[in-house]
Enzyme design. Structure first.
Site, PDB file in Angstrom:
ATOM      1  N   HIS A 128      -4.246   0.819   0.907  1.00 52.66           N
ATOM      2  CA  HIS A 128      -3.780   2.201   0.998  1.00 52.66           C
ATOM      3  C   HIS A 128      -3.182   2.673  -0.320  1.00 52.66           C
ATOM      4  O   HIS A 128      -3.444   3.790  -0.769  1.00 52.66           O
ATOM      5  CB  HIS A 128      -2.755   2.322   2.124  1.00 52.66           C
ATOM      6  CG  HIS A 128      -2.222   3.705   2.304  1.00 52.66           C
ATOM      7  ND1 HIS A 128      -3.024   4.768   2.658  1.00 52.66           N
ATOM      8  CD2 HIS A 128      -0.962   4.215   2.163  1.00 52.66           C
ATOM      9  CE1 HIS A 128      -2.289   5.874   2.747  1.00 52.66           C
ATOM     10  NE2 HIS A 128      -1.046   5.556   2.447  1.00 52.66           N
ATOM     11  N   ASP A 151      -8.278   0.122   3.105  1.00 49.01           N
ATOM     12  CA  ASP A 151      -7.334   0.988   3.820  1.00 49.01           C
ATOM     13  C   ASP A 151      -7.960   1.420   5.149  1.00 49.01           C
ATOM     14  O   ASP A 151      -8.982   2.105   5.171  1.00 49.01           O
ATOM     15  CB  ASP A 151      -7.015   2.208   2.950  1.00 49.01           C
ATOM     16  CG  ASP A 151      -5.997   3.144   3.576  1.00 49.01           C
ATOM     17  OD1 ASP A 151      -5.473   2.825   4.665  1.00 49.01           O
ATOM     18  OD2 ASP A 151      -5.716   4.189   2.964  1.00 49.01           O
ATOM     19  N   TRP A 186       0.798   2.382  11.613  1.00 50.70           N
ATOM     20  CA  TRP A 186       1.591   2.764  10.435  1.00 50.70           C
ATOM     21  C   TRP A 186       2.891   3.441  10.860  1.00 50.70           C
ATOM     22  O   TRP A 186       3.979   3.092  10.398  1.00 50.70           O
ATOM     23  CB  TRP A 186       0.745   3.681   9.564  1.00 50.70           C
ATOM     24  CG  TRP A 186       1.460   4.443   8.506  1.00 50.70           C
ATOM     25  CD1 TRP A 186       2.094   5.635   8.641  1.00 50.70           C
ATOM     26  CD2 TRP A 186       1.601   4.080   7.123  1.00 50.70           C
ATOM     27  NE1 TRP A 186       2.616   6.047   7.443  1.00 50.70           N
ATOM     28  CE2 TRP A 186       2.328   5.113   6.493  1.00 50.70           C
ATOM     29  CE3 TRP A 186       1.167   2.994   6.367  1.00 50.70           C
ATOM     30  CZ2 TRP A 186       2.645   5.081   5.139  1.00 50.70           C
ATOM     31  CZ3 TRP A 186       1.479   2.963   5.012  1.00 50.70           C
ATOM     32  CH2 TRP A 186       2.201   3.994   4.419  1.00 50.70           C
ATOM     33  N   ASP A 223      -2.146   9.850  -0.199  1.00 50.51           N
ATOM     34  CA  ASP A 223      -1.285   9.880   0.982  1.00 50.51           C
ATOM     35  C   ASP A 223      -0.681  11.291   1.142  1.00 50.51           C
ATOM     36  O   ASP A 223      -1.391  12.283   1.008  1.00 50.51           O
ATOM     37  CB  ASP A 223      -0.224   8.779   0.882  1.00 50.51           C
ATOM     38  CG  ASP A 223       0.556   8.563   2.167  1.00 50.51           C
ATOM     39  OD1 ASP A 223       0.023   7.924   3.086  1.00 50.51           O
ATOM     40  OD2 ASP A 223       1.698   9.055   2.253  1.00 50.51           O
ATOM     41  N   TRP A 224       0.631  11.380   1.436  1.00 48.47           N
ATOM     42  CA  TRP A 224       1.249  12.704   1.600  1.00 48.47           C
ATOM     43  C   TRP A 224       1.184  13.542   0.328  1.00 48.47           C
ATOM     44  O   TRP A 224       1.287  14.775   0.380  1.00 48.47           O
ATOM     45  CB  TRP A 224       2.698  12.563   2.055  1.00 48.47           C
ATOM     46  CG  TRP A 224       2.849  12.598   3.547  1.00 48.47           C
ATOM     47  CD1 TRP A 224       2.990  11.534   4.384  1.00 48.47           C
ATOM     48  CD2 TRP A 224       2.869  13.758   4.381  1.00 48.47           C
ATOM     49  NE1 TRP A 224       3.086  11.958   5.691  1.00 48.47           N
ATOM     50  CE2 TRP A 224       3.025  13.317   5.718  1.00 48.47           C
ATOM     51  CE3 TRP A 224       2.767  15.123   4.140  1.00 48.47           C
ATOM     52  CZ2 TRP A 224       3.078  14.198   6.800  1.00 48.47           C
ATOM     53  CZ3 TRP A 224       2.831  16.001   5.216  1.00 48.47           C
ATOM     54  CH2 TRP A 224       2.979  15.541   6.530  1.00 48.47           C
TER      55      TRP A 224
END
Length: 302
Positions: free
Chosen positions: A279, A250, A164, A124-125
């Site tokens: 995810h 995901d 999201w 993710d980030w």
């Protein structure tokens, strides 16, 4: 001085499966007055360092299943909480949080801890930001373990991301347990509550609210240029080993995005697919991913 809140330690007293001692860094240059938290587990003198970077709206708790496996293989394991997340201080003003606020913090932390021979572990980030770090300090990075993430090389046009984003920005008191379980159904109610633990109320959630708003909507958005530079690095300059794992359920950063990233990362092998993984694939496949990555890197204990 940036106004920030500090989560009371009592909020973390009864976490499931998170036995790690807290470590803190204060007054990094440019971040004076802010205290950042990180897990420092395994062998503190090891020449192998695993740097585990979480994303949104999680924190280092996400890596609790992987940290012991890397540590038991003889590595030093560092799992920081971004400012605004986990046990790190939480600036209250949403506008404090920018792409470069986060990125520069992690660069400063790596230098402060003098981390070398880094195996970069991202999702993710943690990847959107983390994959840009090596271009500033190439000699510190040795390997890559990448899961369900990407590089922000331009505007994002994705219905899955729009859904999201709506879940996060539609309520100032972001429903973190709901978001975690919606995107990784294997997460129990107790575990979901642990992801909410850092936030006594919505005044602590500015960082959580802001991350989706940092995704580029134009080519001149902050982070696009450095992400493009990073893509070039991974495509042409990267000489380290890589390992990829994909949570196949995901819809946002799953197979489609990860297969593109595989073409970006020079020498990236076929991915480890986690069929039931969503995810937050560390929850459904963390132990397996960690073990298979160690085997691939030749670091697994015999």
């Amino acid at each position: 001085m940036i106004k920030a809140l500090r989560t009371p330690d009592t909020r973390f007293d009864s976490l499931s499966d998170y036995p790690f001692q807290p470590n803190y860094v204060e007054d990094l240059k440019g971040y004076e007055g802010l205290r950042g938290h990180y897990v420092d587990d395994g062998d503190p003198n090891s020449e192998e360092v695993f740097l585990l970077l979480h994303g949104e709206p999680s924190w280092s708790y996400l890596y609790r299943k992987m940290i012991p496996i890397f540590g038991n293989a003889g590595a030093r394991v560092i799992a920081p909480d971004w400012l605004g997340f986990g046990k790190s201080d939480k600036p209250v003003d949403d506008e404090v949080y920018t792409f470069h606020f986060h990125r520069n913090y992690m660069l400063a932390l790596i230098e402060h801890l003098d981390l070398k021979n880094i195996t970069l572990v991202v999702q993710d980030w943690g990847g959107v930001l983390g994959l840009t770090l090596p271009i500033e300090m190439k000699d510190r990075f040795k390997r890559l373990l990448i899961m369900n993430t990407g590089l922000m090389m331009g505007p994002v046009n994705s219905p899955a991301f729009d859904a999201w984003k709506a879940d996060i920005v539609s309520d100032p008191d972001v429903p973190i347990p709901f978001i975690m379980q919606k995107n990784e159904p294997v997460i129990s109610d107790i575990e979901a509550a642990a992801y909410e633990a850092p936030y006594p109320d919505q005044s602590y959630k500015a960082g959580v609210r802001k991350f989706p708003l940092l995704i580029a909507t134009s080519m001149d958005a902050p982070g696009v240029d450095v992400s493009q530079r990073a893509a070039k690095f991974w495509s042409t300059e990267w000489t380290g080993e890589s390992f990829m794992a994909i949570g196949m359920r995901d819809k946002m950063l799953g197979p489609d995005v990860m297969n593109v990233m595989r073409t970006v990362i020079k020498g990236c092998p076929d991915p480890l697919e986690i069929p039931e993984g969503g995810h937050f694939v560390q929850e459904s496949g963390g132990e397996l991913i960690a073990q298979k990555a160690l085997e691939h890197f030749g670091l697994a204990q015999v």
